[in-house]
Scaffold this motif. Structure first.
Motif, mmCIF file in Angstrom:
data_model
loop_
_atom_site.group_PDB
_atom_site.id
_atom_site.type_symbol
_atom_site.label_atom_id
_atom_site.label_comp_id
_atom_site.label_asym_id
_atom_site.label_seq_id
_atom_site.Cartn_x
_atom_site.Cartn_y
_atom_site.Cartn_z
ATOM 1 N N UNK A 136 7.423 1.973 6.954
ATOM 2 C CA UNK A 136 8.115 3.250 7.088
ATOM 3 C C UNK A 136 7.369 4.354 6.340
ATOM 4 N N UNK A 137 7.154 5.456 7.017
ATOM 5 C CA UNK A 137 6.530 6.638 6.420
ATOM 6 C C UNK A 137 7.514 7.796 6.557
ATOM 7 N N UNK A 138 7.994 8.306 5.445
ATOM 8 C CA UNK A 138 8.858 9.490 5.460
ATOM 9 C C UNK A 138 8.051 10.665 4.935
ATOM 10 N N UNK A 139 8.135 11.783 5.635
ATOM 11 C CA UNK A 139 7.335 12.958 5.307
ATOM 12 C C UNK A 139 8.245 14.121 4.942
ATOM 13 N N UNK A 140 7.810 14.905 3.929
ATOM 14 C CA UNK A 140 8.513 16.155 3.633
ATOM 15 C C UNK A 140 7.540 17.122 3.005
ATOM 16 N N UNK A 141 7.734 18.378 3.328
ATOM 17 C CA UNK A 141 6.881 19.429 2.774
ATOM 18 C C UNK A 141 7.337 19.766 1.364
ATOM 19 N N UNK A 142 6.357 20.019 0.497
ATOM 20 C CA UNK A 142 6.607 20.470 -0.864
ATOM 21 C C UNK A 142 5.514 21.484 -1.182
ATOM 22 N N UNK A 143 5.793 22.752 -0.890
ATOM 23 C CA UNK A 143 4.754 23.773 -1.016
ATOM 24 C C UNK A 143 3.672 23.526 0.017
ATOM 25 N N UNK A 144 2.413 23.468 -0.442
ATOM 26 C CA UNK A 144 1.302 23.230 0.492
ATOM 27 C C UNK A 144 0.934 21.747 0.586
ATOM 28 N N UNK A 145 1.828 20.891 0.106
ATOM 29 C CA UNK A 145 1.599 19.444 0.105
ATOM 30 C C UNK A 145 2.644 18.761 0.984
ATOM 31 N N UNK A 146 2.212 17.736 1.701
ATOM 32 C CA UNK A 146 3.159 16.847 2.377
ATOM 33 C C UNK A 146 3.309 15.613 1.507
ATOM 34 N N UNK A 147 4.533 15.328 1.121
ATOM 35 C CA UNK A 147 4.823 14.125 0.349
ATOM 36 C C UNK A 147 5.104 13.001 1.343
ATOM 37 N N UNK A 148 4.397 11.896 1.166
ATOM 38 C CA UNK A 148 4.582 10.709 1.992
ATOM 39 C C UNK A 148 5.274 9.654 1.125
ATOM 40 N N UNK A 149 6.465 9.258 1.542
ATOM 41 C CA UNK A 149 7.155 8.142 0.905
ATOM 42 C C UNK A 149 6.968 6.937 1.816
ATOM 43 N N UNK A 150 6.218 5.981 1.332
ATOM 44 C CA UNK A 150 5.844 4.810 2.117
ATOM 45 C C UNK A 150 6.640 3.597 1.644
ATOM 46 N N UNK A 151 7.132 2.824 2.593
ATOM 47 C CA UNK A 151 7.785 1.556 2.279
ATOM 48 C C UNK A 151 7.364 0.508 3.302
#
Length: 148
Positions: free
Chosen positions: A86-101
């Motif tokens: 699972x890859x969850x993506x969210x924007x945080x400023x100019x960065x995409x945070x990837x939460x991987x499980x």
């Protein structure tokens, strides 16, 4: 059940990270160059790895543009079959945070430890691909131990 979890920041738009996760061409750029199939909703990806007798098969169970990609492992190592990546993506400023499980491991066997390290290297390869245009997919991946 046991899960592998990682968090990664990518200096790119979520759409660019999503494209690297939701297309066979994208996955070939960071995980294994020998990737075929359809990474869209309801699709299947086939990934060949050195040393594996058969390709790994990922069934795409969720592909929400810019937000999430989720695969069910249909074929691969016995410890992987029936697990979810699972890859969850969210924007945080100019960065995409990837939460991987990589979730649903039956037990914390030694192979899980190896896979956790390899997933970390492949997630860094994903970041390199999206940020620079060139990842480190297998066979150009980082060697970590006697399993690859």
């Amino acid at each position: 059940m046991v899960d592998i979890r990682h968090r990664l920041g990518v200096r790119a738009a979520t759409a660019d990270v999503y494209a690297a996760l939701a297309t066979a061409e994208g996955v070939a750029g960071w995980w294994t160059t020998d990737t075929r199939g359809d990474g869209g909703p309801g699709g299947r990806l086939e990934l060949a790895f050195r040393g594996a007798d058969e390709p790994y098969v990922m069934e795409v169970v969720d592909a929400d543009p810019g937000t999430r990609v989720r695969w069910r492992v249909a074929q691969g190592p016995a410890e992987w079959v029936g697990t979810y990546v699972d890859f969850r993506l969210r924007a945080s400023g100019d960065v995409t945070v990837v939460l991987f499980t990589h979730e649903g491991w039956a037990e914390p066997v030694e192979f899980l430890h190896h896979c956790s390290t390899k997933w970390a290297t492949f997630l860094l390869s994903l970041r390199e691909l999206v940020e620079t245009g060139r990842g480190r997919p297998q066979p150009h991946d980082l060697w970590v131990d006697d399993w690859g």
